[in-house]
Design a protein around this motif. Sequence first.
Motif, PDB file in Angstrom:
ATOM      1  N   ALA A  42       0.854  -1.189   0.000  1.00  0.00           N
ATOM      2  CA  ALA A  42       0.000   0.000   0.000  1.00  0.00           C
ATOM      3  C   ALA A  42       0.889   1.238   0.000  1.00  0.00           C
ATOM      4  O   ALA A  42       1.997   1.237   0.559  1.00  0.00           O
ATOM      5  N   LEU A  43       0.372   2.310  -0.636  1.00  0.00           N
ATOM      6  CA  LEU A  43       1.155   3.544  -0.782  1.00  0.00           C
ATOM      7  C   LEU A  43       0.178   4.715  -0.880  1.00  0.00           C
ATOM      8  O   LEU A  43      -0.806   4.651  -1.627  1.00  0.00           O
ATOM      9  N   LYS A  44       0.449   5.788  -0.116  1.00  0.00           N
ATOM     10  CA  LYS A  44      -0.459   6.937  -0.121  1.00  0.00           C
ATOM     11  C   LYS A  44       0.305   8.202   0.247  1.00  0.00           C
ATOM     12  O   LYS A  44       1.075   8.222   1.220  1.00  0.00           O
ATOM     13  N   PHE A  45       0.084   9.303  -0.571  1.00  0.00           N
ATOM     14  CA  PHE A  45       0.656  10.620  -0.284  1.00  0.00           C
ATOM     15  C   PHE A  45      -0.347  11.455   0.503  1.00  0.00           C
ATOM     16  O   PHE A  45      -1.569  11.294   0.368  1.00  0.00           O
ATOM     17  N   ASN A  46       0.205  12.385   1.294  1.00  0.00           N
ATOM     18  CA  ASN A  46      -0.618  13.343   2.020  1.00  0.00           C
ATOM     19  C   ASN A  46       0.129  14.676   2.049  1.00  0.00           C
ATOM     20  O   ASN A  46       1.184  14.791   2.692  1.00  0.00           O
ATOM     21  N   GLY A  47      -0.424  15.635   1.348  1.00  0.00           N
ATOM     22  CA  GLY A  47       0.264  16.916   1.257  1.00  0.00           C
ATOM     23  C   GLY A  47       1.485  16.814   0.363  1.00  0.00           C
ATOM     24  O   GLY A  47       1.622  15.912  -0.470  1.00  0.00           O
ATOM     25  N   ALA A  48       2.408  17.738   0.559  1.00  0.00           N
ATOM     26  CA  ALA A  48       3.579  17.797  -0.307  1.00  0.00           C
ATOM     27  C   ALA A  48       4.728  16.945   0.197  1.00  0.00           C
ATOM     28  O   ALA A  48       5.568  16.499  -0.595  1.00  0.00           O
ATOM     29  N   LEU A  49       4.781  16.641   1.502  1.00  0.00           N
ATOM     30  CA  LEU A  49       5.985  16.020   2.059  1.00  0.00           C
ATOM     31  C   LEU A  49       5.735  14.705   2.801  1.00  0.00           C
ATOM     32  O   LEU A  49       6.706  14.059   3.189  1.00  0.00           O
ATOM     33  N   THR A  50       4.496  14.334   3.025  1.00  0.00           N
ATOM     34  CA  THR A  50       4.210  13.141   3.834  1.00  0.00           C
ATOM     35  C   THR A  50       3.795  11.996   2.935  1.00  0.00           C
ATOM     36  O   THR A  50       3.012  12.172   1.987  1.00  0.00           O
ATOM     37  N   MET A  51       4.295  10.801   3.289  1.00  0.00           N
ATOM     38  CA  MET A  51       3.953   9.591   2.534  1.00  0.00           C
ATOM     39  C   MET A  51       3.881   8.417   3.512  1.00  0.00           C
ATOM     40  O   MET A  51       4.739   8.274   4.388  1.00  0.00           O
ATOM     41  N   ALA A  52       2.822   7.599   3.368  1.00  0.00           N
ATOM     42  CA  ALA A  52       2.651   6.399   4.195  1.00  0.00           C
ATOM     43  C   ALA A  52       2.817   5.173   3.309  1.00  0.00           C
ATOM     44  O   ALA A  52       2.279   5.111   2.200  1.00  0.00           O
ATOM     45  N   VAL A  53       3.555   4.186   3.827  1.00  0.00           N
ATOM     46  CA  VAL A  53       3.856   2.967   3.075  1.00  0.00           C
ATOM     47  C   VAL A  53       3.421   1.768   3.908  1.00  0.00           C
ATOM     48  O   VAL A  53       3.782   1.660   5.089  1.00  0.00           O
ATOM     49  N   GLY A  54       2.629   0.870   3.310  1.00  0.00           N
ATOM     50  CA  GLY A  54       2.213  -0.366   3.973  1.00  0.00           C
ATOM     51  C   GLY A  54       2.947  -1.560   3.393  1.00  0.00           C
ATOM     52  O   GLY A  54       3.147  -1.652   2.176  1.00  0.00           O
ATOM     53  N   THR A  55       3.364  -2.481   4.257  1.00  0.00           N
ATOM     54  CA  THR A  55       4.130  -3.642   3.820  1.00  0.00           C
ATOM     55  C   THR A  55       3.282  -4.907   3.903  1.00  0.00           C
ATOM     56  O   THR A  55       2.214  -4.926   4.517  1.00  0.00           O
ATOM     57  N   SER A  56       3.789  -5.980   3.314  1.00  0.00           N
ATOM     58  CA  SER A  56       3.077  -7.264   3.299  1.00  0.00           C
ATOM     59  C   SER A  56       3.165  -7.996   4.625  1.00  0.00           C
ATOM     60  O   SER A  56       2.464  -8.982   4.831  1.00  0.00           O
ATOM     61  N   THR A  57       4.034  -7.530   5.538  1.00  0.00           N
ATOM     62  CA  THR A  57       4.164  -8.163   6.850  1.00  0.00           C
ATOM     63  C   THR A  57       3.381  -7.437   7.936  1.00  0.00           C
ATOM     64  O   THR A  57       3.501  -7.782   9.112  1.00  0.00           O
ATOM     65  N   GLY A  58       2.595  -6.430   7.560  1.00  0.00           N
ATOM     66  CA  GLY A  58       1.700  -5.787   8.513  1.00  0.00           C
ATOM     67  C   GLY A  58       2.247  -4.542   9.166  1.00  0.00           C
ATOM     68  O   GLY A  58       1.706  -4.112  10.182  1.00  0.00           O
ATOM     69  N   GLN A  59       3.279  -3.884   8.611  1.00  0.00           N
ATOM     70  CA  GLN A  59       3.807  -2.638   9.170  1.00  0.00           C
ATOM     71  C   GLN A  59       3.397  -1.454   8.283  1.00  0.00           C
ATOM     72  O   GLN A  59       3.281  -1.595   7.060  1.00  0.00           O
ATOM     73  N   VAL A  60       3.206  -0.314   8.914  1.00  0.00           N
ATOM     74  CA  VAL A  60       2.931   0.945   8.221  1.00  0.00           C
ATOM     75  C   VAL A  60       4.044   1.918   8.581  1.00  0.00           C
ATOM     76  O   VAL A  60       4.288   2.186   9.770  1.00  0.00           O
ATOM     77  N   LEU A  61       4.726   2.452   7.551  1.00  0.00           N
ATOM     78  CA  LEU A  61       5.856   3.368   7.746  1.00  0.00           C
ATOM     79  C   LEU A  61       5.447   4.756   7.283  1.00  0.00           C
ATOM     80  O   LEU A  61       4.911   4.922   6.171  1.00  0.00           O
ATOM     81  N   LEU A  62       5.675   5.744   8.124  1.00  0.00           N
ATOM     82  CA  LEU A  62       5.357   7.139   7.812  1.00  0.00           C
ATOM     83  C   LEU A  62       6.654   7.876   7.496  1.00  0.00           C
ATOM     84  O   LEU A  62       7.583   7.889   8.321  1.00  0.00           O
ATOM     85  N   TYR A  63       6.735   8.475   6.291  1.00  0.00           N
ATOM     86  CA  TYR A  63       7.967   9.118   5.814  1.00  0.00           C
ATOM     87  C   TYR A  63       7.743  10.611   5.597  1.00  0.00           C
ATOM     88  O   TYR A  63       6.640  11.053   5.229  1.00  0.00           O
ATOM     89  N   ASP A  64       8.817  11.353   5.822  1.00  0.00           N
ATOM     90  CA  ASP A  64       8.960  12.716   5.314  1.00  0.00           C
ATOM     91  C   ASP A  64       9.874  12.609   4.092  1.00  0.00           C
ATOM     92  O   ASP A  64      10.968  12.035   4.182  1.00  0.00           O
ATOM     93  N   LEU A  65       9.408  13.150   2.955  1.00  0.00           N
ATOM     94  CA  LEU A  65      10.154  12.971   1.707  1.00  0.00           C
ATOM     95  C   LEU A  65      11.556  13.572   1.758  1.00  0.00           C
ATOM     96  O   LEU A  65      12.395  13.255   0.907  1.00  0.00           O
ATOM     97  N   ARG A  66      11.828  14.397   2.729  1.00  0.00           N
ATOM     98  CA  ARG A  66      13.168  14.972   2.838  1.00  0.00           C
ATOM     99  C   ARG A  66      14.141  14.052   3.561  1.00  0.00           C
ATOM    100  O   ARG A  66      15.326  14.379   3.679  1.00  0.00           O
ATOM    101  N   SER A  67      13.673  12.913   4.063  1.00  0.00           N
ATOM    102  CA  SER A  67      14.541  11.989   4.802  1.00  0.00           C
ATOM    103  C   SER A  67      14.282  10.568   4.315  1.00  0.00           C
ATOM    104  O   SER A  67      13.167  10.222   3.913  1.00  0.00           O
ATOM    105  N   ASP A  68      15.350   9.751   4.365  1.00  0.00           N
ATOM    106  CA  ASP A  68      15.205   8.346   3.981  1.00  0.00           C
ATOM    107  C   ASP A  68      14.909   7.450   5.180  1.00  0.00           C
ATOM    108  O   ASP A  68      14.827   6.226   5.031  1.00  0.00           O
TER     109      ASP A  68
END
Length: 688
Positions: free
Chosen positions: A235-261
């Motif tokens: 799963a993959l979803k953007f929110n605003g200009a800098l926020t992105m949420a990523v869902g994995t097949s093992t049941g974790q959700v990762l919240l990213y700021d596009l300015r950081s890895d």
Amino acid sequence: MQVSSLNEVKIYSLSCGKSLPEWLSDRKKRALQKKDVDVRRRIELIQDFEMPTVCTTIKVSKDGQYILATGTYKPRVRCYDTYQLSLKFERCLDSEVVTFETLSDDYSKIVFLHNDRYIEFHSQSGFYYKTRIPKFGRDFSYHYPSCDLYFVGASSEVYRLNLEQGRYLNPLQTNAAENNVCDINSVHGLFATGTIEGRVECWDPRTRGRVGLLDCALSSVTADSEINSLPTISALKFNGALTMAVGTSTGQVLLYDLRSDKPLLVKDHQYGLPIKSVHFQDSLDLILSADSRIIKMWNKNSGKIFTSLEPEHDINDVCLYPNSGMLLTANETPKMGIYYIPVLGPAPRWCSFLDNLTEELEENPESTVYDDYKFVTKKDLENLGLTHLIGSPFLRAYMHGFFMDIRLYHKVKLMVNPFAYEEYRKDKIRQKIEETRAQRVQLKKLPKVNKELALKLIEEEEEKQRSTWKKKVKSLPNILTDDRFKVMFENPDFQVDEESEEFRLLNPLVSKISEKRKKKLRLLEQQELREQEEEEEPEGKPSDAESSESSDDEKDWVEEVRKQRRLLQQEEKVKRQERLREDQQTVLKPQFYEIKAGEEFRSFKDSATKQKLLNKTLEDRLKLEAKNGTLSVADTTVGSKQLTFTLKRSEQQKKQQEAEKLHRQERRTLRRSASHLKSRHRRGRPLH
């Protein structure tokens, strides 16, 4: 309507309750609503809001007026008009839909991605155009500034279809073997795709070059998480200009700021199931993540759980109605889920009455406490002697009766009839005893064959009934009542020989047990002599005595087996000695044999000649038979050989046949004369 609460957040399920079939007439539906309380209390927010079998995806149009859903079987898409609260149209498709997207504000432009590589375009009137991509697709996104459709699937390439020019453009080449999901940021147009290796690649559509790479698989592994396989992006979803949420097949959700890895937050669902969808709720800074089992709502800054929702059936897709507290789910069931959470926001404009309904329910929670009340009529109050409570707070008038506290009802009933429970208990015990009596083997008479075996089976059946009464073990069919084994108790050939060696070795304790059964047999025979019509079986020893005796017999099992073997060896030894004595006493005398008349004595040379003849080949034997005249060989018209054997009769055989013929004639004459004499004797005539 079902109400659930977690963390003091109330969730109203508007789709629970019984659904009426479409083929019922209006008259029958009204009759069911009168009879069934569940049907009467249910809320049908949108008419026919369901699929024939399974719903796979569900989305809301941009203007919020239409709800579109796809499902099976047969593959179809249904569009519901929220202003009319009913079905707008339904279109059947050629294959199942993987996902779809509305390009316009309403339902006039829809793109469907099918599971057979076809892309189908629909207009307001219906089907418009169909094309195909080289590989199986899994997800797609629409880039509004350039009118490009980006398709990802079972390939390392991202296919681009330009809707303005009506042709495919050069694909984007990723470093992944396969791509699962994709999304486009609505603010600056960044295209991101989630790969099967657990990475997210970001591309700039203007330069068609990769601008970033995130290794989410490595970042999803934390100290608390247990991962058995490589996480892939589901799963993959953007929110605003800098926020992105990523869902994995093992049941974790990762919240990213596009300015950081590095992820800002890692949230684990603790179920190990792939994340199906991720949505952002901006008013309360919440993230809604869903797998096939549960929908979790948590704060995107702290990761603290706000509330969760667990439907009865597996979840396929989740859609959050924009600017409201309504949640729509596509499940592995015909009925699609509608949930209203007042804390998230107000009800949509087309069902604003939900706010008034929920407020009334919160102010007057009587409907939720009716489970602790007992409904009684006026007649029931007269029987209990509580008519003087009418009008008091202990009785609440409702329809043709009253509601009273269940605890008060039980106390009064116990006071009126204190022995009600004892009577109920006795009735239950009596019913159980009658059931066990009906299951017993009803035998009026023991069989003629294998009486001891039948008695043994009856005793085992009684023991089983005792054990089923105590342990509630499932009863098995009895051999005595089974027609397949009926012959065993009727035919004397099936009589068990207790003196045989096999029986004595296999049943070393049969001597002790047989004595008990013989006593029972004697008693039964005496009863049969007294009462031939009816027979009652004598009661045996108590179960405790039998169990103690059986345990003692088990201890002596090995000793009894050894004794039986010693006895058998001694008997064989005695038999051998008797044979030896008989052989010693017998005196061998020469025996003379007389040759019958008409037979010839043949020497032992005949056997030698026969043996020589058998040793010869088939060809030599046939030649010899042809010389003797017993074989004739002839050619047939077909070209094959025909062999004919003729048996020669010797003179001795001819004489023997004639003697037998004479003997038969003499016997016939003797029979006739004997029958003639018997007939004359019956008539009273003298015999001459």
